[in-house]
Design an enzyme around this catalytic site. Sequence first.
Site, short mmCIF file in Angstrom:
data_model
loop_
_atom_site.label_atom_id
_atom_site.label_comp_id
_atom_site.label_asym_id
_atom_site.label_seq_id
_atom_site.Cartn_x
_atom_site.Cartn_y
_atom_site.Cartn_z
N GLU A 179 0.47 -0.93 -0.28
CA GLU A 179 -0.06 0.23 -0.09
C GLU A 179 0.62 1.40 0.11
O GLU A 179 0.25 2.17 0.62
CB GLU A 179 -1.04 0.31 1.42
N CYS A 225 -10.92 2.95 7.00
CA CYS A 225 -10.52 4.12 6.88
C CYS A 225 -10.48 5.34 5.99
O CYS A 225 -10.97 6.90 6.63
CB CYS A 225 -8.95 4.01 6.67
#
Length: 642
Positions: free
Chosen positions: A307, A391
């Site tokens: 990521e 998130c």
Amino acid sequence: MIKKELTPVHLSNVTIDGPFWAQRIKINRERTIPRLYKIFEEKGQINSLKPGWEPSTVLEPHHFWYGSVYQWIEAASYSITTHPDAQFESLIDGLVKLIVKRQQPDGYMPSYYKDVQVEKRLRMHLQSIRGGLSGGLFEAAVAYFQATSKRTLLDISCRHADYSDTVFGGEPGKKRGYPEHEGTEMSLIKLHQATGEKRYANLAKFFIDERGQLPHYFDREAIEQGEDPTHFWAGTYEYNQSHKPVREQNEVVGHAVRAMYLYSGMADVAAEFGDEELRAACDRLWNDLTSTKMYITGGIGPTRYNEGFTKDYDLPNETAYAETCAAIGLVFWAHRMLQFECDGRYADVMERALYNGVISGVSLDGEKFFYQNPLTSLGGVQRKQWFECPCCPPNIARLIASLGNYVYSQSKTDAIVHLYVGGTASLRVAGQTVGLRIDTRYPWDGKVVVTVKPETPASFGLKLRIPAWCGEFSLKVNGKETESIKPQCGYIRIEREWRADDCVELTLSMPIELVRAHPNVREDLGCVAIQRGPLVYCLEQVDNNVPPYLVVPPEEVKLANRVPLNRIVLPQDAKLEARFEPDLLDGVVMICGDAVHDLDSDDQLYRLAKEQRKCFKITAIPYFAWNNRKSGEMRVWIRSDA
Ligand SMILES: [Zn+2]
């Protein structure tokens, strides 16, 4: 000792009523924030805060669950700062009642729905002082306190930070640990600024300075737990930027959101302690990121594997990860760097991320979200209502709700406008309160009218940003053309005795530009991107199936008429025109023009290189607005003749 040159003007002193952002803030308030709360109710986040709650299935520890609830509180708090709302306030109060019951007598906040065994507690605590948890709690608490003066959540945060301060630090008997996922550092500085408690700033500094020191804390921790330290779950310590002390870091590595939160924390600590060496490290990392590792959209972190970051110039388009939270983190960091030094290179990046890679993360109706923000899609990419790791949705909600924080700064001698957002602000300059009013249709056109309203006539500087994309501008003060003022570091400064209702008219020329990437970006070779003002454009299949001036409902478009976007070639000298379309995508400037496309190849896989092309009208829309109509292909980088 360095000092921050500027102080941002707080949200509570800013109103936004200009067309572009007022609409987004309204949708955020009326749709996104209520919708997220409803999802928390449906998915169990709210129930999981209740005592005695047991999940119906075995679940991962709820770090992100609680983190997203805290971020929701922060978003709703910013929203009530600018738009008081009794319902939001009562929902937050309800959550605070649940959160306060979870706190242990020593200040510890369980990061799991039940408290864990003592031996695991320290580790849970370390994990929980991550961006999503302790950091989220502190930021929510400060935002809610500033919005309402209610202290309960702030008091919970202080007890939690006090507890952390007894556990971690350089003193004998304390653990030399630091957060696995950064974020707590910058929020401790916020907590310090809200409470005046210096220990919180000191703890943030300890976390920053201890990161990556040898012997490595995560090695020692693994050994203490009877585990093999070479089996760190993420593979390498680059992943969370703990591979070396932060002051020695020159290269942006690892997980992109973690990196942005760390660098934001470093900038905060550098400013708080006047730490030139730490600021120099921030600058080196800034240069590395923005010269080799950032998409044209301000998206960062190209790969899903970590990521995060890979090699220089490795910026694939279709597989771009470019997490919404990472672009948001870049806005946080850019904003902090900008307060050190009023330099357009920070504001340009902040604006690029904001208008492109950040707001692409939410649909125009405010109810669907991108986690990843690719620059090419073959059609399978869609915004979703929710993610396993939730998130991004509350993160974008809190950024949009707090947009007012990013528009202006003030210093003793200057009132500064970084972003051209229609609305008003109240600044402290030259020993008095100075009102500013901005009227503009930015980013749709480049005309900006700034009305200055000092309490009494006073001499000070008005600094206005001239974005790097703007080659020409004109300036009038009280209707009179001024002599040319050269921008310094991306800003012009007009110093005079300002009187109430003095009026500055800045016109930024906003031509359509074709942009090329550095030739080392292999993916973009032979391609251009369309940019106008701060907006990056893209082609979307729905506009480019058939000549766009023929009105055919998309359902009726035959496959035969479809031109895959990779076949479109935009000549260097293409005649492109910009046109505001009030009914398209809530009102956008679209860009149309003549291009060509490759002809079919009669099913031959290979053919002679002679070009066989046909004229084609293209329509481009702002990247942030893609995937709000019919699903289909999308492309930012368009093939172009050299
Ligand atoms: Zn995210």
